[in-house]
Design a protein around this motif. Structure first.
Motif, PDB file in Angstrom:
ATOM      1  N   CYS A  14      -9.827  -7.367   6.573  1.00 46.30           N
ATOM      2  CA  CYS A  14     -10.360  -6.435   5.583  1.00 46.30           C
ATOM      3  C   CYS A  14      -9.227  -5.606   4.996  1.00 46.30           C
ATOM      4  N   GLN A  15      -9.145  -5.574   3.689  1.00 47.48           N
ATOM      5  CA  GLN A  15      -8.087  -4.855   2.999  1.00 47.48           C
ATOM      6  C   GLN A  15      -8.424  -3.377   2.791  1.00 47.48           C
ATOM      7  N   SER A  16      -9.396  -2.885   3.545  1.00 46.04           N
ATOM      8  CA  SER A  16      -9.733  -1.469   3.549  1.00 46.04           C
ATOM      9  C   SER A  16      -9.540  -0.881   4.939  1.00 46.04           C
ATOM     10  N   CYS A  17     -10.109  -1.541   5.958  1.00 46.64           N
ATOM     11  CA  CYS A  17     -10.043  -0.995   7.324  1.00 46.64           C
ATOM     12  C   CYS A  17      -9.173  -1.813   8.277  1.00 46.64           C
ATOM     13  N   GLY A  18      -8.784  -3.015   7.875  1.00 43.31           N
ATOM     14  CA  GLY A  18      -7.932  -3.850   8.711  1.00 43.31           C
ATOM     15  C   GLY A  18      -8.659  -4.677   9.755  1.00 43.31           C
ATOM     16  N   MET A  19      -9.988  -4.679   9.720  1.00 39.18           N
ATOM     17  CA  MET A  19     -10.752  -5.422  10.707  1.00 39.18           C
ATOM     18  C   MET A  19     -10.654  -6.924  10.451  1.00 39.18           C
ATOM     19  N   PRO A  20     -10.387  -7.709  11.505  1.00 41.84           N
ATOM     20  CA  PRO A  20     -10.434  -9.160  11.351  1.00 41.84           C
ATOM     21  C   PRO A  20     -11.879  -9.596  11.102  1.00 41.84           C
ATOM     22  N   LEU A  56      -7.703   7.814   3.046  1.00 40.39           N
ATOM     23  CA  LEU A  56      -6.941   7.040   4.018  1.00 40.39           C
ATOM     24  C   LEU A  56      -6.992   7.719   5.390  1.00 40.39           C
ATOM     25  N   GLU A  57      -6.850   9.017   5.415  1.00 37.29           N
ATOM     26  CA  GLU A  57      -6.888   9.761   6.675  1.00 37.29           C
ATOM     27  C   GLU A  57      -8.256   9.620   7.358  1.00 37.29           C
ATOM     28  N   GLU A  58      -9.326   9.713   6.579  1.00 36.91           N
ATOM     29  CA  GLU A  58     -10.669   9.556   7.139  1.00 36.91           C
ATOM     30  C   GLU A  58     -10.888   8.143   7.676  1.00 36.91           C
ATOM     31  N   MET A  59     -10.353   7.145   6.971  1.00 33.68           N
ATOM     32  CA  MET A  59     -10.475   5.768   7.441  1.00 33.68           C
ATOM     33  C   MET A  59      -9.711   5.604   8.753  1.00 33.68           C
ATOM     34  N   ALA A  60      -8.545   6.187   8.848  1.00 33.36           N
ATOM     35  CA  ALA A  60      -7.761   6.105  10.081  1.00 33.36           C
ATOM     36  C   ALA A  60      -8.513   6.747  11.242  1.00 33.36           C
ATOM     37  N   ASP A  61      -9.145   7.896  11.000  1.00 33.39           N
ATOM     38  CA  ASP A  61      -9.920   8.563  12.049  1.00 33.39           C
ATOM     39  C   ASP A  61     -11.080   7.679  12.504  1.00 33.39           C
ATOM     40  N   LEU A  62     -11.783   7.089  11.554  1.00 32.33           N
ATOM     41  CA  LEU A  62     -12.916   6.228  11.871  1.00 32.33           C
ATOM     42  C   LEU A  62     -12.468   5.008  12.684  1.00 32.33           C
ATOM     43  N   CYS A  63     -11.440   4.342  12.206  1.00 30.85           N
ATOM     44  CA  CYS A  63     -10.951   3.134  12.882  1.00 30.85           C
ATOM     45  C   CYS A  63     -10.379   3.445  14.260  1.00 30.85           C
ATOM     46  N   ALA A  64      -9.688   4.567  14.392  1.00 28.53           N
ATOM     47  CA  ALA A  64      -9.119   4.944  15.696  1.00 28.53           C
ATOM     48  C   ALA A  64     -10.231   5.098  16.721  1.00 28.53           C
ATOM     49  N   SER A  79      -0.988   5.064  15.887  1.00 25.12           N
ATOM     50  CA  SER A  79       0.316   4.554  15.461  1.00 25.12           C
ATOM     51  C   SER A  79       0.153   3.248  14.686  1.00 25.12           C
ATOM     52  N   ILE A  80      -0.664   2.345  15.203  1.00 24.74           N
ATOM     53  CA  ILE A  80      -0.928   1.070  14.521  1.00 24.74           C
ATOM     54  C   ILE A  80      -1.533   1.334  13.147  1.00 24.74           C
ATOM     55  N   LEU A  81      -2.512   2.215  13.099  1.00 20.79           N
ATOM     56  CA  LEU A  81      -3.190   2.508  11.836  1.00 20.79           C
ATOM     57  C   LEU A  81      -2.268   3.187  10.830  1.00 20.79           C
ATOM     58  N   ALA A  82      -1.427   4.096  11.303  1.00 22.59           N
ATOM     59  CA  ALA A  82      -0.499   4.789  10.404  1.00 22.59           C
ATOM     60  C   ALA A  82       0.486   3.818   9.766  1.00 22.59           C
ATOM     61  N   ASN A  83       0.844   2.771  10.490  1.00 21.33           N
ATOM     62  CA  ASN A  83       1.781   1.780   9.967  1.00 21.33           C
ATOM     63  C   ASN A  83       1.096   0.674   9.177  1.00 21.33           C
ATOM     64  N   LYS A  89      -4.605  -3.485   0.685  1.00 24.12           N
ATOM     65  CA  LYS A  89      -4.841  -3.427  -0.761  1.00 24.12           C
ATOM     66  C   LYS A  89      -5.505  -2.129  -1.215  1.00 24.12           C
ATOM     67  N   ARG A  90      -6.545  -1.702  -0.512  1.00 28.80           N
ATOM     68  CA  ARG A  90      -7.266  -0.501  -0.949  1.00 28.80           C
ATOM     69  C   ARG A  90      -6.366   0.728  -0.984  1.00 28.80           C
ATOM     70  N   TRP A  91      -5.448   0.820  -0.063  1.00 36.94           N
ATOM     71  CA  TRP A  91      -4.642   2.025   0.072  1.00 36.94           C
ATOM     72  C   TRP A  91      -3.247   1.910  -0.538  1.00 36.94           C
ATOM     73  N   SER A  92      -2.776   0.708  -0.768  1.00 36.15           N
ATOM     74  CA  SER A  92      -1.399   0.532  -1.263  1.00 36.15           C
ATOM     75  C   SER A  92      -1.211   1.058  -2.673  1.00 36.15           C
ATOM     76  N   THR A  93      -2.289   1.230  -3.423  1.00 37.05           N
ATOM     77  CA  THR A  93      -2.204   1.791  -4.774  1.00 37.05           C
ATOM     78  C   THR A  93      -2.210   3.305  -4.739  1.00 37.05           C
ATOM     79  N   GLY A  94      -2.488   3.900  -3.567  1.00 37.80           N
ATOM     80  CA  GLY A  94      -2.550   5.346  -3.456  1.00 37.80           C
ATOM     81  C   GLY A  94      -3.943   5.899  -3.695  1.00 37.80           C
ATOM     82  N   ALA A  95      -4.899   5.045  -4.017  1.00 38.66           N
ATOM     83  CA  ALA A  95      -6.269   5.506  -4.265  1.00 38.66           C
ATOM     84  C   ALA A  95      -6.866   6.084  -2.994  1.00 38.66           C
ATOM     85  N   GLY A  96      -7.388   7.282  -3.067  1.00 39.81           N
ATOM     86  CA  GLY A  96      -8.047   7.889  -1.919  1.00 39.81           C
ATOM     87  C   GLY A  96      -7.117   8.564  -0.943  1.00 39.81           C
TER      88      GLY A  96
END
Length: 101
Positions: A14-20, A56-64, A79-83, A89-96
């Protein structure tokens, strides 16, 4: 572990949360209702993000939280999520992105 590609070992990521997304049931849907390998069912439905205002910060909190539930140490998960998340894709444009991880 680093999530940077759209696939990991042939499995769409997933290009938003990183879930396989090993099963098609985990894939989100485009505007026409067809499965997409780009985003998961938890992040994307009918061609739109389910929570478009999520940062992005909220997504990291949720996924963690989920990663810790699965037995991972919280510091390692963060650490994994921060990197990884900022490269998806969702975050590489800076959106959110309102705060850095």
């Amino acid at each position: 572990m680093e999530i940077t590609a759209s696939r990991e070992n042939g499995i769409p990521i997933c290009q938003s949360c990183g879930m396989p997304m090993a099963e098609a049931e985990l894939q989100g849907t485009d505007r026409e209702g067809s499965k997409t390998e780009e985003y998961c069912v938890y992040c994307y439905e009918s061609g739109e993000f389910k929570q478009p205002e999520t940062t992005l910060e909220e997504m990291a909190d949720l996924c963690a939280g989920y990663m810790v539930e699965e037995g991972m140490d919280e510091a390692e998960a963060r650490s994994i999520l921060a990197n990884s998340l900022p490269r998806l894709k969702r975050w590489s444009t800076g959106a959110g992105v309102q705060k850095s991880l």
